[in-house]
Design an enzyme around this catalytic site. Structure first.
Site, mmCIF file in Angstrom:
data_model
loop_
_atom_site.group_PDB
_atom_site.id
_atom_site.type_symbol
_atom_site.label_atom_id
_atom_site.label_comp_id
_atom_site.label_asym_id
_atom_site.label_seq_id
_atom_site.Cartn_x
_atom_site.Cartn_y
_atom_site.Cartn_z
ATOM 1 N N ASP A 106 0.959 -1.177 0.126
ATOM 2 C CA ASP A 106 -0.133 -0.069 -0.007
ATOM 3 C C ASP A 106 0.721 1.277 0.171
ATOM 4 O OD1 ASP A 106 -2.244 1.642 0.247
ATOM 5 O OD2 ASP A 106 -2.224 1.429 2.456
ATOM 6 N N ASP A 147 -0.229 4.890 1.510
ATOM 7 C CA ASP A 147 -0.209 5.748 2.583
ATOM 8 C C ASP A 147 -0.032 5.015 4.025
ATOM 9 O OD1 ASP A 147 -1.103 8.374 1.794
ATOM 10 O OD2 ASP A 147 -2.784 7.122 0.984
#
Length: 550
Positions: free
Chosen positions: A96, A98
């Site tokens: 991912d 963030d």
């Protein structure tokens, strides 16, 4: 429970505390069997004196145990395992964006809070007076549940029990008696709990906040609730929840957050030079890598250029933006679209996911078809236990790694002498209560009541070590939190940041520690293994303190 918090508790309870309770309760004569010794033939036993002597013996023994525990501290930069996994089996690494590849400064949550608050005032016609409330980073923790209909925020354990003393209406704690009356006890039935992804839907009245981005949302909800309550304003809690949720969403959807970060990237992004080091290490060992994020293309590109370099795309075999997780993992209908260098969406049909290109949307089933990356040879890292990890491990057999930034600070607290002293004595005192409760006479019961009062005070103290309102992310008193229950189910491994991988060889095997079950002997535990291997010289993941006795 194979987690850092549970490991510490097991080491103290079954190592320090339980040994103290079991050994120190021995005393001599009848005391070794949990019985007082009569002072003279025909005289009644001095139960009060007997119990307090056992108490003092246990106290002395606890003090003697603390130094040995201090020599075996947990490493905040270790990787912890819920499930046995060997990195030698991993061929493809996914990430991912963030709070996985990039971390944000404390300024970001203040930005989100303020922007959402202003949207409430300007677009939802909320009283302008709520602008006086500011974001408090020390108010909430992740993993809390919010009762949408009753407008209360609370911490729930793995067995659906509310931790009394952690229920807040607005910014004020709800008295225990009121909580028990409200819920007819302290248990939340399954049908009222949040759904699979932590949302309140289909009759579920609870919403669980699992995302790091949800911290300002919890604070804003509490502040607006507080304003209405203090001013005796009648309001509908369900409408308030929806309006705050929509305002927080709009901070993302309308690009408010993205534009602010791109305009002042040094203020909002914590420069993590170790991110490039991790990616480079994996690339040097021939590992495939991909990125799947919900964030937009230009935002990701600017952030990755800042933390990794302008050639960051050369490190990834596939890059997917605006994936709309968790729908990405379940919706088979949405095709991929290519994004060109100017950010324009192209209409070409995608027959292959090419290195160096950026793709938007799509779905996991098409991703698997185009790449062939299936099963346990894939390891995906993310910070959201539901949106990032749950579907991958349950439906597709990928291995999963959770990034838990709060882990590092909690472990550092757990390594302090004050915490160790408190927890060791708390576990020992619990052992005393368990063994001495067989004495049912009035005098003994009065002593035990004093011990119970001290135990309650100490449990409140341990909560305050972490967060004054809600305590640890991982524990509710003696039980694991609901957050930890889900973490243990959906993450094979977990760590504070990706940089922790630098301390481990790419063929390292992670073994979950065998913490004893309630019916097993403490001797079967292996509590000394919660530390990372010796890091390479100059590594950012060097242990907090040198461990002794390994």
């Amino acid at each position: 429970m194979a987690s850092a918090a549970a490991a510490a508790a097991a080491a103290l309870a079954r190592g320090a505390g339980a040994r103290a309770a079991a050994v120190l309760l021995g005393g001599c004569g009848g005391a070794a069997r949990g019985r007082p010794v009569c002072t003279a033939p025909g005289t009644a036993p001095d139960m009060k004196g007997y119990l307090w002597e056992r108490y003092r013996e246990a106290k002395r023994g606890t003090r003697d145990l603390v130094p040995s525990i201090m020599n075996n501290l947990l490493n905040p930069d270790a990787i912890f395992s819920n499930n046995e996994m060997s990195l030698s089996d991993i061929e493809i690494y996914g990430f991912d964006y963030d709070y996985t590849l990039v971390f944000y400064s404390k300024h970001l949550h203040t930005l989100i809070f303020n922007a959402a608050r202003d949207l409430l005032i300007n677009e939802h016609r909320y009283p302008v007076e709520i602008r006086k409330y500011e974001y408090d980073p020390n108010f909430a923790i992740r993993g809390l549940h919010y009762d949408v209909q009753r407008a209360v925020l609370m911490k729930i354990d793995a067995f659906h029990y509310i931790q009394l003393g952690t229920v807040y209406r607005g910014l004020s704690v709800v008295p225990d008696e009121e909580v028990i009356e409200m819920y007819e006890g302290s248990h939340v039935p399954l049908e009222q709990m949040s759904d699979f992804y932590g949302k309140s839907s289909h009759g579920n009245t609870m919403k669980q906040f699992m995302d790091i981005f949800s911290l300002p949302e919890m604070s804003l909800l509490s502040c607006v609730n507080e304003y209405f309550l203090k001013n005796n304003i009648d309001y509908e809690p369900v409408h308030l929840y929806k309006d705050v949720k929509d305002s927080i969403r709009d901070v993302h959807i309308k690009g408010i957050m993205y534009r602010a970060i791109e305009a002042d990237i040094e203020k909002y992004i914590c420069y993590a030079e170790q991110t490039r080091a991790v990616l480079a290490k994996l690339a040097d060992h021939g590992k495939k890598m991909f990125l799947i994020t919900n964030s937009p293309s230009s935002f990701v590109d600017k952030g990755m250029r800042y933390i990794v370099g302008k050639d960051w795309r050369d490190l990834f075999d596939v890059v997917i933006v605006q994936a709309e997780k968790p729908n990405f993992f379940n919706d088979k209908r949405r095709p991929f679209r290519k994004v060109n260098e100017k950010g324009v969406l192209l209409w070409d049909k995608i027959h292959k996911l090419q290195k160096g290109q950026i793709y938007k949307q799509g779905n996991l089933y098409e991703f698997l078809k185009l790449t062939g990356w299936r099963g346990s040879k894939v390891l995906y890292f993310g910070d959201h236990i539901y949106s990032d990890l749950a579907d991958l491990t349950l439906k597709h057999g990928w291995r999963t790694g959770a990034i838990i930034p709060e882990l590092r600070s909690e472990l550092r607290i757990m390594n302090t002498e004050q915490y160790i002293q408190t927890m060791t004595w708390l576990q020992t005192l619990t052992g005393l209560l368990e063994q001495m409760q067989v004495h049912r006479d009035v005098e003994s019961q009065l002593v035990l009541q004093e011990w119970k009062k001290e135990r309650k005070e100490m449990r409140d103290m341990t909560k305050n070590f972490f967060n004054a309102q809600f305590g640890s992310l991982f524990r509710t008193d003696q039980n694991p939190t609901y957050f930890l229950r889900r973490l243990s189910r959906f993450a094979d491994i977990y760590m504070a940041s990706l940089s922790c991988l630098l301390s481990y060889d790419v063929s390292h095997t992670f073994y979950p520690r065998r913490t004893p079950l309630q019916h097993e002997l403490p001797a079967w535990s292996d509590g000394a293994r919660a530390r990372a291997p010796a890091p390479a010289p100059g590594s950012a993941c060097a242990p907090l303190r040198e461990a002794h006795g390994d």
